[in-house]
Motif scaffolding. Structure first.
Motif, mmCIF file in Angstrom:
data_model
loop_
_atom_site.group_PDB
_atom_site.id
_atom_site.type_symbol
_atom_site.label_atom_id
_atom_site.label_comp_id
_atom_site.label_asym_id
_atom_site.label_seq_id
_atom_site.Cartn_x
_atom_site.Cartn_y
_atom_site.Cartn_z
ATOM 1 N N ILE A 5 0.842 -1.198 0.000
ATOM 2 C CA ILE A 5 0.000 0.000 0.000
ATOM 3 C C ILE A 5 0.876 1.246 0.000
ATOM 4 O O ILE A 5 2.035 1.213 0.404
ATOM 5 C CB ILE A 5 -0.977 0.044 1.195
ATOM 6 C CG1 ILE A 5 -0.227 -0.026 2.528
ATOM 7 C CG2 ILE A 5 -2.018 -1.057 1.093
ATOM 8 C CD1 ILE A 5 -1.118 0.150 3.764
ATOM 9 N N ASN A 7 0.395 5.979 -0.200
ATOM 10 C CA ASN A 7 -0.518 7.115 -0.148
ATOM 11 C C ASN A 7 0.284 8.391 -0.324
ATOM 12 O O ASN A 7 1.513 8.391 -0.199
ATOM 13 C CB ASN A 7 -1.313 7.150 1.162
ATOM 14 C CG ASN A 7 -2.715 7.689 0.977
ATOM 15 O OD1 ASN A 7 -3.004 8.359 -0.020
ATOM 16 N ND2 ASN A 7 -3.604 7.405 1.914
ATOM 17 N N SER A 44 -8.997 9.425 3.341
ATOM 18 C CA SER A 44 -7.782 9.271 2.537
ATOM 19 C C SER A 44 -7.337 7.811 2.585
ATOM 20 O O SER A 44 -6.332 7.474 3.208
ATOM 21 C CB SER A 44 -6.660 10.188 3.050
ATOM 22 O OG SER A 44 -5.501 10.065 2.253
ATOM 23 N N ARG A 47 -3.750 3.607 -1.027
ATOM 24 C CA ARG A 47 -3.876 3.054 -2.370
ATOM 25 C C ARG A 47 -3.075 1.751 -2.469
ATOM 26 O O ARG A 47 -2.020 1.619 -1.847
ATOM 27 C CB ARG A 47 -3.371 4.049 -3.412
ATOM 28 C CG ARG A 47 -4.057 5.411 -3.342
ATOM 29 C CD ARG A 47 -3.699 6.268 -4.549
ATOM 30 N NE ARG A 47 -2.267 6.410 -4.725
ATOM 31 C CZ ARG A 47 -1.551 7.386 -4.195
ATOM 32 N NH1 ARG A 47 -2.127 8.304 -3.422
ATOM 33 N NH2 ARG A 47 -0.247 7.455 -4.419
ATOM 34 N N GLY A 51 -1.625 -0.173 -8.118
ATOM 35 C CA GLY A 51 -2.480 0.747 -8.852
ATOM 36 C C GLY A 51 -3.876 0.251 -9.138
ATOM 37 O O GLY A 51 -4.634 0.896 -9.880
ATOM 38 N N GLY A 53 -6.524 -0.049 -7.137
ATOM 39 C CA GLY A 53 -7.626 0.457 -6.320
ATOM 40 C C GLY A 53 -7.100 0.947 -4.984
ATOM 41 O O GLY A 53 -5.922 1.266 -4.838
ATOM 42 N N ASP A 54 -8.003 1.005 -3.996
ATOM 43 C CA ASP A 54 -7.547 1.375 -2.658
ATOM 44 C C ASP A 54 -7.780 0.225 -1.696
ATOM 45 O O ASP A 54 -8.380 -0.803 -2.048
ATOM 46 C CB ASP A 54 -8.197 2.675 -2.176
ATOM 47 C CG ASP A 54 -9.687 2.572 -1.924
ATOM 48 O OD1 ASP A 54 -10.123 1.661 -1.184
ATOM 49 O OD2 ASP A 54 -10.443 3.412 -2.448
ATOM 50 N N THR A 57 -10.885 -2.150 -1.078
ATOM 51 C CA THR A 57 -11.325 -3.181 -2.028
ATOM 52 C C THR A 57 -10.866 -4.582 -1.638
ATOM 53 O O THR A 57 -11.381 -5.563 -2.174
ATOM 54 C CB THR A 57 -10.808 -2.870 -3.443
ATOM 55 O OG1 THR A 57 -9.372 -2.899 -3.451
ATOM 56 C CG2 THR A 57 -11.285 -1.492 -3.892
#
Length: 373
Positions: A5, A7, A44, A47, A51, A53-54, A57
């Motif tokens: 992940i 951000n 916030s 992500r 790439g 999604g965040d 999901t």
């Protein structure tokens, strides 16, 4: 399951332009970088590194905590957070009254509480946190040159039970408060002590704000690297300056009390504040047999492990629930019951709860946020 992940830091005006990039070894954006959020909060969400999604999901349930890197170059607002019951009631009330969720005068964005802990990773980290005994406040006031406004304040401080009335008088700008707010920085000029340094700092950044005087009612603390604070519901606080790892329940419920241009809901703040004087709320870590420091507050939502390995052994971190790991230095290899992942400085990953105990090897530092067993 290990999922990379990432951000982008939040660009709040109080943020440092250099602290987060220097800490994580990332390029500076050129603007303030106040908070790096690693979690699934809709404000916030992290992500996915590929790439696609965040983080929301790939989750089966709500992630109960939010991990942040926080870098304050100037003070944040005075604030407090509600209990679970207060959050549920306040959220339901504002929903029923039709206040838009993104309205600037909205106090409750969700039905959850927001206790939080912070571990200093800069050499020092300054903060205000909780009310102190009236005897201590009077001792500080006695070090200042006399004035009519200060005598008025002293006269109102008749014991610990007077704190709610004095706070309300200050925050509502009662009779004499404007004059007191203006004169206190002048009286504190040149007087030694962290509390008076804070008065001068707040006066420079927020001239005319009652929070300048309110700060004298509160504990002022200067954390050293590795020290931690735990701020439960009702604890009024403000981070002043420094870099830290912050972990909190996943909520955005903030009742502000000054040092801000944002909405200050005085009646609601007075309802949630705990006016009981308490010592500085340090949180001492548990140290495991493998040298891991675990900061464990009195709520089930979160706990934070700080893991440092030097290439000569392994560290183990129990995983009672989902986790997020952030590498802040060096390179480590994190293994669970089913999968593993290598992390280098600035990299983070989500770890599913079925991985069980984590084994961390390599040479570096990693913070692991998870639920509290």
């Amino acid at each position: 399951m290990f999922v990379g992940i990432t951000n982008a830091p939040r660009d709040y005006a109080w943020g440092s332009r250099t602290a987060i990039p220097e800490f994580l070894g990332t390029p500076p954006s050129g603007g303030p970088e106040a908070e790096l959020w690693l979690g699934a909060h809709p404000g916030s969400p992290a992500r996915l590194a590929d790439g696609s999604g965040d983080l929301r999901t790939v989750l089966d349930d709500r992630l109960p905590f939010l991990l942040k890197v926080l870098a304050a170059a100037s003070p944040l607002s005075l604030q407090a957070h509600p209990t679970p019951a207060q959050a549920e009631e306040g959220f339901a009330r504002e929903e029923a009254s039709g206040v838009p969720i993104d309205a600037p005068n909205r106090s409750y964005k969700d039905p959850f509480h927001k206790p939080e802990l912070l571990v200093a990773v800069s050499d020092t980290f300054d903060a205000l946190c909780g009310f102190r005994p009236v005897a201590e406040i009077l001792a500080s006031l006695a070090r200042l040159p006399a004035s009519a406004g200060l005598e008025d304040l002293r006269g109102r401080l008749t014991g610990d039970g007077s704190l709610p009335a004095v706070f309300k008088w200050l925050i509502t700008r009662g009779e004499g408060v404007e004059e007191l707010v203006a004169e206190l920085p002048r009286r504190a000029a040149g007087v030694e002590g962290l509390e008076f340094e804070t008065v001068r700092r707040l006066a420079a950044g927020f001239p005319g704000d009652p929070g300048i005087v309110i700060s004298l009612l509160l504990n002022t603390v200067r954390l050293s690297r590795g020290e931690a604070l735990y701020l439960p519901a009702g604890n009024i606080h403000a981070y002043l300056e420094g870099l830290g790892i912050e972990l909190m329940a996943a909520s955005d419920n903030v009742l502000r009390g000054g040092l801000t241009a944002k909405h200050v809901d005085v009646p609601e703040l007075l309802k949630v504040l705990d006016f009981t004087p308490r010592p500085i709320p340090y949180l001492e870590p548990e140290v495991t047999s493998s040298g891991v420091r675990i900061f464990r507050p009195d709520v089930p939502d979160f706990a934070l492990a700080e893991v440092m390995v030097d290439g000569g052994g392994e560290a183990r971190v129990p995983l009672p629930g989902p986790a997020i790991a952030l590498c802040t230095g060096g390179a480590v290899h994190v293994s669970g019951g089913h999968a593993d992942r290598a992390l280098v400085r600035s990299e983070a990953c989500y770890i599913s709860p079925d991985e069980g105990e984590l084994t961390i090897a390599g040479s570096g530092t990693v913070f692991v946020a998870t639920t509290n067993a």
